[in-house]
Motif scaffolding. Structure first.
Motif, PDB file in Angstrom:
ATOM      1  N   ILE A  74       0.832  -1.211   0.000  1.00 49.21           N
ATOM      2  CA  ILE A  74       0.000   0.000   0.000  1.00 49.21           C
ATOM      3  C   ILE A  74       0.863   1.257   0.000  1.00 49.21           C
ATOM      4  CG2 ILE A  74      -1.654   1.323   1.381  1.00 49.21           C
ATOM      5  CD1 ILE A  74      -2.960  -1.324   2.123  1.00 49.21           C
ATOM      6  N   ASP A  75       2.002   1.209   0.690  1.00 49.09           N
ATOM      7  CA  ASP A  75       2.908   2.347   0.703  1.00 49.09           C
ATOM      8  C   ASP A  75       3.450   2.631  -0.702  1.00 49.09           C
ATOM      9  OD1 ASP A  75       4.658   4.347   2.009  1.00 49.09           O
ATOM     10  OD2 ASP A  75       6.252   2.958   1.399  1.00 49.09           O
ATOM     11  N   ALA A  76       3.843   1.589  -1.401  1.00 52.09           N
ATOM     12  CA  ALA A  76       4.342   1.783  -2.770  1.00 52.09           C
ATOM     13  C   ALA A  76       3.239   2.274  -3.690  1.00 52.09           C
ATOM     14  CB  ALA A  76       4.926   0.473  -3.295  1.00 52.09           C
ATOM     15  N   ALA A  77       2.019   1.775  -3.507  1.00 49.63           N
ATOM     16  CA  ALA A  77       0.915   2.213  -4.367  1.00 49.63           C
ATOM     17  C   ALA A  77       0.556   3.668  -4.128  1.00 49.63           C
ATOM     18  CB  ALA A  77      -0.306   1.327  -4.134  1.00 49.63           C
ATOM     19  N   THR A  78       0.540   4.095  -2.872  1.00 45.48           N
ATOM     20  CA  THR A  78       0.211   5.497  -2.599  1.00 45.48           C
ATOM     21  C   THR A  78       1.327   6.435  -3.049  1.00 45.48           C
ATOM     22  OG1 THR A  78       1.025   5.249  -0.334  1.00 45.48           O
ATOM     23  CG2 THR A  78      -1.341   5.000  -0.690  1.00 45.48           C
ATOM     24  N   PHE A  79       2.576   5.989  -2.921  1.00 43.63           N
ATOM     25  CA  PHE A  79       3.676   6.829  -3.396  1.00 43.63           C
ATOM     26  C   PHE A  79       3.661   6.928  -4.915  1.00 43.63           C
ATOM     27  CE2 PHE A  79       8.096   7.466  -4.771  1.00 43.63           C
ATOM     28  CZ  PHE A  79       8.324   8.700  -4.179  1.00 43.63           C
ATOM     29  N   PHE A 136       8.550   0.365  -6.796  1.00 42.16           N
ATOM     30  CA  PHE A 136       7.188  -0.165  -6.936  1.00 42.16           C
ATOM     31  C   PHE A 136       7.226  -1.656  -7.259  1.00 42.16           C
ATOM     32  CE2 PHE A 136       6.452   4.275  -8.814  1.00 42.16           C
ATOM     33  CZ  PHE A 136       6.475   4.848  -7.555  1.00 42.16           C
ATOM     34  N   GLY A 137       8.124  -2.060  -8.118  1.00 44.15           N
ATOM     35  CA  GLY A 137       8.262  -3.476  -8.448  1.00 44.15           C
ATOM     36  C   GLY A 137       8.936  -4.265  -7.337  1.00 44.15           C
ATOM     37  N   VAL A 138       9.938  -3.667  -6.704  1.00 42.96           N
ATOM     38  CA  VAL A 138      10.630  -4.335  -5.604  1.00 42.96           C
ATOM     39  C   VAL A 138       9.681  -4.519  -4.419  1.00 42.96           C
ATOM     40  CG1 VAL A 138      12.521  -4.103  -3.943  1.00 42.96           C
ATOM     41  CG2 VAL A 138      12.890  -3.530  -6.344  1.00 42.96           C
ATOM     42  N   ALA A 139       8.863  -3.528  -4.154  1.00 42.28           N
ATOM     43  CA  ALA A 139       7.895  -3.636  -3.062  1.00 42.28           C
ATOM     44  C   ALA A 139       6.890  -4.744  -3.326  1.00 42.28           C
ATOM     45  CB  ALA A 139       7.170  -2.304  -2.870  1.00 42.28           C
ATOM     46  N   ASN A 140       6.520  -4.934  -4.568  1.00 42.83           N
ATOM     47  CA  ASN A 140       5.598  -6.006  -4.934  1.00 42.83           C
ATOM     48  C   ASN A 140       6.228  -7.364  -4.641  1.00 42.83           C
ATOM     49  OD1 ASN A 140       3.420  -7.350  -5.993  1.00 42.83           O
ATOM     50  ND2 ASN A 140       3.472  -6.317  -7.955  1.00 42.83           N
ATOM     51  N   VAL A 141       7.485  -7.546  -4.991  1.00 46.74           N
ATOM     52  CA  VAL A 141       8.177  -8.802  -4.728  1.00 46.74           C
ATOM     53  C   VAL A 141       8.348  -9.016  -3.224  1.00 46.74           C
ATOM     54  CG1 VAL A 141      10.351 -10.055  -5.047  1.00 46.74           C
ATOM     55  CG2 VAL A 141       9.352  -8.801  -6.949  1.00 46.74           C
ATOM     56  N   VAL A 142       8.734  -7.960  -2.506  1.00 48.18           N
ATOM     57  CA  VAL A 142       8.912  -8.065  -1.055  1.00 48.18           C
ATOM     58  C   VAL A 142       7.591  -8.410  -0.382  1.00 48.18           C
ATOM     59  CG1 VAL A 142       9.414  -6.689   1.018  1.00 48.18           C
ATOM     60  CG2 VAL A 142      10.943  -6.599  -0.939  1.00 48.18           C
TER      61      VAL A 142
END
Length: 174
Positions: free
Chosen positions: A43-48, A140-146
């Motif tokens: 959610i943090d990556a999506a809002t950023f 954004f992609g790294v956060a998805n994998v994490v």
């Protein structure tokens, strides 16, 4: 030579502190913490990505959420299965073939989680790495994998902690 006549798989016994109710409760809470961290990261990556601070042309959209949905569904499927159903034989559960059905459903849950993790890596590579995104957008992609890896780890911790046996659980099979 040690006496191994009690049909153990490993030579060394399991530590007794692993069989306590407090360890089980701590494992469930730790799994919940891992899942909430995963959700926070996503959610943090999506809002950023949608904020004005993101100066790039890269934004998270529905494609980025699909792997997380599959991972969460896989976690739900896996943790709904009772571990005793996996080893059911013809004497328990009336011989209705519950064991193979439970194994198939467990496989589908693991496949959904593995597909979610593989999907997040695919989104990272195809959407961000191949397009040569700079670091704030690459997050954004790294956060998805994490996030998907944390959901998978959370599922493993929850599965192990829920299926621990202790001295206070009663086995009603005679």
């Amino acid at each position: 030579m040690a006496d191994l006549s009690n049909h153990r798989l490993f030579r060394f016994p399991k530590p007794q502190w692993l069989n306590s109710a407090n360890t089980r409760t701590a494992g469930v809470y730790f799994a919940g913490a891992l899942f909430s961290i995963a959700l926070f990261v996503l959610i943090d990556a999506a809002t950023f990505s949608k904020s004005h601070l993101n100066g790039s042309d890269f934004h998270m959209n529905g494609v980025d959420w699909i792997p997380a949905i599959f991972s969460a569904l896989g976690m739900l499927i896996i943790n709904m299965i009772d571990k005793s159903r996996l080893s059911a034989d013809s004497f328990s559960y009336s011989g209705d073939g519950v064991a193979w059905k439970a194994r198939v459903v467990l496989f589908l849950g693991f496949a959904a989680m593995a597909g979610g993790l593989a999907g997040s890596v695919t989104v990272l590579v195809l959407k961000y790495v191949v397009q040569e995104a700079a670091w704030p957008a690459l997050w954004f992609g790294v956060a998805n994998v994490v996030a998907n890896a944390l959901v998978m780890l959370s599922s493993v911790v929850l599965w192990v902690s829920q299926n621990m046996e202790d001295d206070y659980t009663y086995n009603l099979a005679l």
